[in-house]
Motif scaffolding. Structure first.
Motif, PDB file in Angstrom:
ATOM      1  N   GLY A   1      36.213 -16.904 -25.448  1.00  0.00           N
ATOM      2  CA  GLY A   1      37.574 -17.320 -25.163  1.00  0.00           C
ATOM      3  C   GLY A   1      37.844 -17.237 -23.663  1.00  0.00           C
ATOM      4  O   GLY A   1      37.325 -16.355 -22.983  1.00  0.00           O
ATOM      5  N   LEU A   2      38.635 -18.168 -23.152  1.00  0.00           N
ATOM      6  CA  LEU A   2      39.025 -18.173 -21.739  1.00  0.00           C
ATOM      7  C   LEU A   2      40.534 -18.350 -21.659  1.00  0.00           C
ATOM      8  O   LEU A   2      41.058 -19.404 -22.031  1.00  0.00           O
ATOM      9  CB  LEU A   2      38.316 -19.302 -20.989  1.00  0.00           C
ATOM     10  N   ILE A   3      41.229 -17.303 -21.221  1.00  0.00           N
ATOM     11  CA  ILE A   3      42.677 -17.370 -21.017  1.00  0.00           C
ATOM     12  C   ILE A   3      42.869 -17.764 -19.561  1.00  0.00           C
ATOM     13  O   ILE A   3      42.567 -16.993 -18.646  1.00  0.00           O
ATOM     14  CB  ILE A   3      43.341 -16.022 -21.342  1.00  0.00           C
ATOM     15  N   ALA A   4      43.351 -18.994 -19.337  1.00  0.00           N
ATOM     16  CA  ALA A   4      43.277 -19.621 -18.019  1.00  0.00           C
ATOM     17  C   ALA A   4      44.634 -19.691 -17.331  1.00  0.00           C
ATOM     18  O   ALA A   4      45.567 -20.323 -17.827  1.00  0.00           O
ATOM     19  CB  ALA A   4      42.694 -21.028 -18.146  1.00  0.00           C
TER      20      ALA A   4
ATOM     21  N   VAL B   1      37.793 -13.850 -21.716  1.00  0.00           N
ATOM     22  CA  VAL B   1      37.946 -13.558 -20.289  1.00  0.00           C
ATOM     23  C   VAL B   1      39.319 -14.045 -19.859  1.00  0.00           C
ATOM     24  O   VAL B   1      39.723 -15.159 -20.208  1.00  0.00           O
ATOM     25  CB  VAL B   1      36.867 -14.276 -19.454  1.00  0.00           C
ATOM     26  N   MET B   2      40.035 -13.225 -19.100  1.00  0.00           N
ATOM     27  CA  MET B   2      41.294 -13.647 -18.503  1.00  0.00           C
ATOM     28  C   MET B   2      41.005 -13.996 -17.046  1.00  0.00           C
ATOM     29  O   MET B   2      40.598 -13.141 -16.265  1.00  0.00           O
ATOM     30  CB  MET B   2      42.332 -12.525 -18.600  1.00  0.00           C
ATOM     31  N   ALA B   3      41.194 -15.256 -16.680  1.00  0.00           N
ATOM     32  CA  ALA B   3      40.831 -15.712 -15.336  1.00  0.00           C
ATOM     33  C   ALA B   3      41.937 -16.588 -14.761  1.00  0.00           C
ATOM     34  O   ALA B   3      42.461 -17.468 -15.438  1.00  0.00           O
ATOM     35  CB  ALA B   3      39.511 -16.494 -15.381  1.00  0.00           C
ATOM     36  N   GLY B   4      42.262 -16.348 -13.506  1.00  0.00           N
ATOM     37  CA  GLY B   4      43.281 -17.153 -12.841  1.00  0.00           C
ATOM     38  C   GLY B   4      44.579 -16.393 -12.707  1.00  0.00           C
ATOM     39  O   GLY B   4      44.960 -15.596 -13.571  1.00  0.00           O
ATOM     40  N   GLN B   5      45.246 -16.660 -11.618  1.00  0.00           N
ATOM     41  CA  GLN B   5      46.491 -15.949 -11.321  1.00  0.00           C
ATOM     42  C   GLN B   5      47.621 -16.405 -12.229  1.00  0.00           C
ATOM     43  O   GLN B   5      47.717 -17.558 -12.614  1.00  0.00           O
ATOM     44  CB  GLN B   5      46.889 -16.207  -9.865  1.00  0.00           C
ATOM     45  N   VAL B   6      48.456 -15.442 -12.588  1.00  0.00           N
ATOM     46  CA  VAL B   6      49.756 -15.728 -13.185  1.00  0.00           C
ATOM     47  C   VAL B   6      50.778 -15.126 -12.235  1.00  0.00           C
ATOM     48  O   VAL B   6      50.760 -13.923 -11.981  1.00  0.00           O
ATOM     49  CB  VAL B   6      49.898 -15.111 -14.591  1.00  0.00           C
ATOM     50  N   LYS B   7      51.610 -15.962 -11.649  1.00  0.00           N
ATOM     51  CA  LYS B   7      52.548 -15.474 -10.642  1.00  0.00           C
ATOM     52  C   LYS B   7      53.468 -14.412 -11.227  1.00  0.00           C
ATOM     53  O   LYS B   7      54.026 -14.576 -12.307  1.00  0.00           O
ATOM     54  CB  LYS B   7      53.370 -16.625 -10.073  1.00  0.00           C
ATOM     55  N   HIS B   8      53.593 -13.295 -10.506  1.00  0.00           N
ATOM     56  CA  HIS B   8      54.419 -12.187 -10.966  1.00  0.00           C
ATOM     57  C   HIS B   8      55.851 -12.629 -11.242  1.00  0.00           C
ATOM     58  O   HIS B   8      56.484 -12.151 -12.173  1.00  0.00           O
ATOM     59  CB  HIS B   8      54.417 -11.071  -9.921  1.00  0.00           C
TER      60      HIS B   8
END
Length: 278
Positions: A4-7, A77-84
């Motif tokens: 799994g890829l949480i993008a 895998v959790m990959a990539g920014q999520v803006k705060h």
């Protein structure tokens, strides 16, 4: 085997997707609607092991679980920014996400994502080290560029490490800018590039940028990331030195990033992991 890829946003999800498929994984992508680049669909459609993309809102944690389980993923895998700023405003949580929020004492970003990881695990999905597939891109220890820090710059680094480690430990930010052993700028929700630009505006040429991992950094998420864009922002700001935590910071397109730094006369160093004292 399916991964799994949480993008989230940026290049990180694309690099993980490519690396996973190169290793023979089928990939189920949970694409965060508010963050992920639409080109992830094109990347998933290129020749290779099957990859599917499902779009879903950041707050729909129950939907993440449904998509991953339907794809047969037991690791993700959790990959990539999520803006705060998006985490704390404008997101409508589903019942699964609400149940997480209601039991948290602290609602900082780390606490929220760690709690989400626990819920995923409860449903048979392990969130793994986000750098596991990208080990060659991790910062190495020592000087990585043609130019090494001067004696004065080294003093700025030693001063900066003490400040940056404290700030990162308080979950304020992971980057500070230092000049003449004074803190010029501290990263908060605006992100690294904005903090570097602000430092250039405030102090002019010769700023040192110190980016650290958090004490006890959870490598499953919010791992420090830099790339060619970081060097470009530093060059414009007049920053001349970048320190990264070795083994705990990803350098996207690492050879090209180092080449860009050499071209601009910027030194990059990798700090060895700080010793933990009892």
């Amino acid at each position: 085997m399916t991964l799994g890829l949480i993008a989230g946003n940026g290049r990180f999800p694309f690099l993980v997707l490519d690396a996973a498929r190169a290793m023979g994984y089928e990939v189920t992508v949970v694409a965060i609607r508010e963050e992920c680049d639409r080109d992830i669909e094109k990347a998933a459609a290129t020749p290779g092991p099957p990859a599917t993309v499902e779009w879903i809102s950041l707050g729909q944690l129950g939907g993440w679980i449904r998509i991953l389980k339907a794809g047969g993923a037991t690791r993700a895998v959790m990959a990539g920014q999520v803006k705060h700023t998006k985490i704390f405003g404008g997101i409508v949580p589903d019942m699964t996400a609400l149940s997480v929020l209601m039991r948290l004492k602290s609602k900082n970003t780390d606490a929220l994502i760690a709690a989400a990881a626990d819920v995923l695990k409860d449903h048979g999905i392990d969130l793994i080290d986000s750098t596991e597939l990208l080990r060659p891109m991790l910062a190495s220890e020592g000087v990585m560029t043609e130019r090494a820090p001067s004696a004065d710059e080294q003093k700025d680094l030693e001063f900066g490490y003490r400040m940056a480690d404290v700030i990162a430990g308080l979950d304020i930010g992971q980057t500070i800018a230092v000049k003449h052993q004074a803190v010029v700028a501290v990263e908060a929700m605006e992100g690294t590039d904005a903090a570097i630009s602000r430092a250039g505006d405030l102090a002019g040429d010769g700023v040192a940028i110190v980016k650290v991992a958090k004490p006890g950094q959870d490598m499953r998420f919010d791992v420090p990331v830099v790339g060619i864009a970081t060097i470009q922002v530093m060059r414009v700001a007049g920053a001349r030195l970048l320190s990264l935590d070795a083994g705990r910071t990803l350098m996207f397109e690492k050879p090209a990033m180092i080449a860009a730094a050499n071209e601009s006369g910027i030194a990059i160093v990798g700090r060895a992991a700080p010793k933990v004292t009892a």
